[in-house]
Design a protein around this motif. Structure first.
Motif, mmCIF file in Angstrom:
data_model
loop_
_atom_site.group_PDB
_atom_site.id
_atom_site.type_symbol
_atom_site.label_atom_id
_atom_site.label_comp_id
_atom_site.label_asym_id
_atom_site.label_seq_id
_atom_site.Cartn_x
_atom_site.Cartn_y
_atom_site.Cartn_z
ATOM 1 N N LEU A 14 -96.927 -7.970 -42.852
ATOM 2 C CA LEU A 14 -97.096 -9.242 -42.142
ATOM 3 C C LEU A 14 -95.887 -10.131 -42.391
ATOM 4 C CD1 LEU A 14 -100.833 -9.955 -42.981
ATOM 5 C CD2 LEU A 14 -99.898 -9.001 -40.889
ATOM 6 N N PRO A 15 -95.634 -11.089 -41.541
ATOM 7 C CA PRO A 15 -96.454 -11.666 -40.477
ATOM 8 C C PRO A 15 -96.363 -10.864 -39.174
ATOM 9 C CG PRO A 15 -94.430 -12.904 -40.657
ATOM 10 C CD PRO A 15 -94.401 -11.856 -41.740
ATOM 11 N N ALA A 21 -102.155 -15.008 -30.858
ATOM 12 C CA ALA A 21 -102.730 -14.875 -32.198
ATOM 13 C C ALA A 21 -101.633 -14.513 -33.197
ATOM 14 C CB ALA A 21 -103.827 -13.817 -32.217
ATOM 15 N N THR A 22 -101.700 -15.121 -34.363
ATOM 16 C CA THR A 22 -100.751 -14.847 -35.441
ATOM 17 C C THR A 22 -101.531 -14.472 -36.692
ATOM 18 O OG1 THR A 22 -99.118 -16.383 -34.548
ATOM 19 C CG2 THR A 22 -98.920 -15.838 -36.888
ATOM 20 N N LEU A 23 -101.071 -13.425 -37.359
ATOM 21 C CA LEU A 23 -101.690 -12.966 -38.586
ATOM 22 C C LEU A 23 -100.662 -13.071 -39.700
ATOM 23 C CD1 LEU A 23 -104.227 -11.639 -39.873
ATOM 24 C CD2 LEU A 23 -103.185 -9.420 -39.342
ATOM 25 N N GLU A 24 -101.021 -13.800 -40.764
ATOM 26 C CA GLU A 24 -100.118 -14.011 -41.896
ATOM 27 C C GLU A 24 -100.896 -13.846 -43.191
ATOM 28 O OE1 GLU A 24 -97.113 -17.434 -40.837
ATOM 29 O OE2 GLU A 24 -99.163 -18.054 -40.336
ATOM 30 N N GLU A 25 -100.200 -13.391 -44.207
ATOM 31 C CA GLU A 25 -100.790 -13.362 -45.536
ATOM 32 C C GLU A 25 -100.688 -14.773 -46.108
ATOM 33 O OE1 GLU A 25 -100.746 -10.281 -49.252
ATOM 34 O OE2 GLU A 25 -98.844 -10.648 -48.260
ATOM 35 N N PHE A 26 -101.673 -15.185 -46.889
ATOM 36 C CA PHE A 26 -101.569 -16.481 -47.552
ATOM 37 C C PHE A 26 -101.817 -16.309 -49.038
ATOM 38 C CE2 PHE A 26 -106.120 -16.384 -46.738
ATOM 39 C CZ PHE A 26 -106.677 -17.031 -47.818
ATOM 40 N N ASP A 27 -101.228 -17.201 -49.796
ATOM 41 C CA ASP A 27 -101.378 -17.188 -51.249
ATOM 42 C C ASP A 27 -102.597 -18.027 -51.607
ATOM 43 O OD1 ASP A 27 -101.208 -17.309 -54.005
ATOM 44 O OD2 ASP A 27 -99.208 -18.191 -54.055
ATOM 45 N N ALA A 28 -103.649 -17.371 -52.059
ATOM 46 C CA ALA A 28 -104.883 -18.074 -52.422
ATOM 47 C C ALA A 28 -104.813 -18.670 -53.816
ATOM 48 C CB ALA A 28 -106.070 -17.109 -52.336
ATOM 49 N N ALA A 102 -107.146 -8.998 -50.722
ATOM 50 C CA ALA A 102 -106.097 -9.245 -49.730
ATOM 51 C C ALA A 102 -106.531 -10.484 -48.965
ATOM 52 C CB ALA A 102 -105.962 -8.056 -48.780
ATOM 53 N N CYS A 103 -105.616 -11.421 -48.786
ATOM 54 C CA CYS A 103 -105.931 -12.711 -48.168
ATOM 55 C C CYS A 103 -105.045 -12.914 -46.954
ATOM 56 C CB CYS A 103 -105.691 -13.839 -49.159
ATOM 57 S SG CYS A 103 -106.524 -13.631 -50.741
ATOM 58 N N VAL A 104 -105.648 -12.962 -45.771
ATOM 59 C CA VAL A 104 -104.876 -13.182 -44.545
ATOM 60 C C VAL A 104 -105.481 -14.332 -43.759
ATOM 61 C CG1 VAL A 104 -104.141 -10.761 -44.408
ATOM 62 C CG2 VAL A 104 -106.155 -11.497 -43.131
ATOM 63 N N GLU A 105 -104.633 -14.932 -42.942
ATOM 64 C CA GLU A 105 -105.093 -15.996 -42.049
ATOM 65 C C GLU A 105 -104.755 -15.598 -40.628
ATOM 66 O OE1 GLU A 105 -104.954 -20.214 -43.162
ATOM 67 O OE2 GLU A 105 -103.756 -20.485 -41.348
ATOM 68 N N LEU A 106 -105.756 -15.632 -39.771
ATOM 69 C CA LEU A 106 -105.594 -15.369 -38.349
ATOM 70 C C LEU A 106 -105.672 -16.711 -37.643
ATOM 71 C CD1 LEU A 106 -105.383 -13.212 -36.081
ATOM 72 C CD2 LEU A 106 -107.896 -13.221 -36.024
#
Length: 180
Positions: A14-15, A21-28, A102-106
């Motif tokens: 990613l990204p 639509a956009t898919l990205e990893e995020f730091d939780a 695994a943490c992603v944001e759509l």
């Protein structure tokens, strides 16, 4: 001797943007399971005092970017962001899960349409509002989905399923994009 290097669950995947639509990893940040002893009131009060948010009700989230607590199932919530204050251990079980997810944001106008192809839950904004959270299946994967804004969904799956999640979301994103 080789040097070990920490990588994120979706490193190199990613990204990704397809259509709207956009898919990205995020730091939780830190991810900590909290399971209250008793009815949860004492843990909720301690969480409020230490981190400025109460325990969420079922299928809800509290807090905001950088410090969020999401309902994670019966008798369990997930504190994301800050390291848990030591006072929380007096009122519940506190377990670090940081490396296990695994943490992603759509995001984007097509985010809900993409997820409609993968989950048995109505995620439209009129039903699944900001601050709503659900444990469900994304195809065959156990997941947690939380709405964090207009057209923004955070999706958590077990770290071992990161590549599968990205693959399945990419296929759904391509299918939705091809309609337009």
């Amino acid at each position: 001797m080789g040097e070990l290097k920490a990588i994120t669950a979706c490193a190199g995947l990613l990204p990704l943007t397809l259509g709207a639509a956009t898919l990205e990893e995020f730091d939780a940040g830190r991810m900590t399971s909290l399971s209250p002893f008793g009815d949860g009131k004492a843990l909720s009060d301690a969480l409020e005092k230490a981190h400025g948010m109460a325990l969420p009700k079922p299928n809800r989230a509290t807090g905001k970017e950088g410090g969020r607590c999401i309902w994670f199932g019966r008798g369990e919530v997930l504190l994301m962001g800050p390291a848990p204050h030591k006072s929380l251990g007096k009122h519940g079980a506190v377990v670090d899960l940081s490396d296990g997810w695994a943490c992603v944001e759509l995001s984007g106008a097509a985010a809900v349409d993409v997820m409609a192809r993968l989950v048995p839950v109505d995620l439209r904004d009129k039903v699944f509002k900001r601050g709503h959270s659900v444990r469900t299946q994304v195809l065959h994967m156990s997941a947690s989905i939380t709405r964090v804004g207009v057209d923004r969904l955070q999706i958590l799956v077990f770290r071992s399923m990161a590549a599968t999640l990205v693959h399945d979301l990419k296929q759904a994103m391509a299918a939705v994009a091809s309609r337009g």
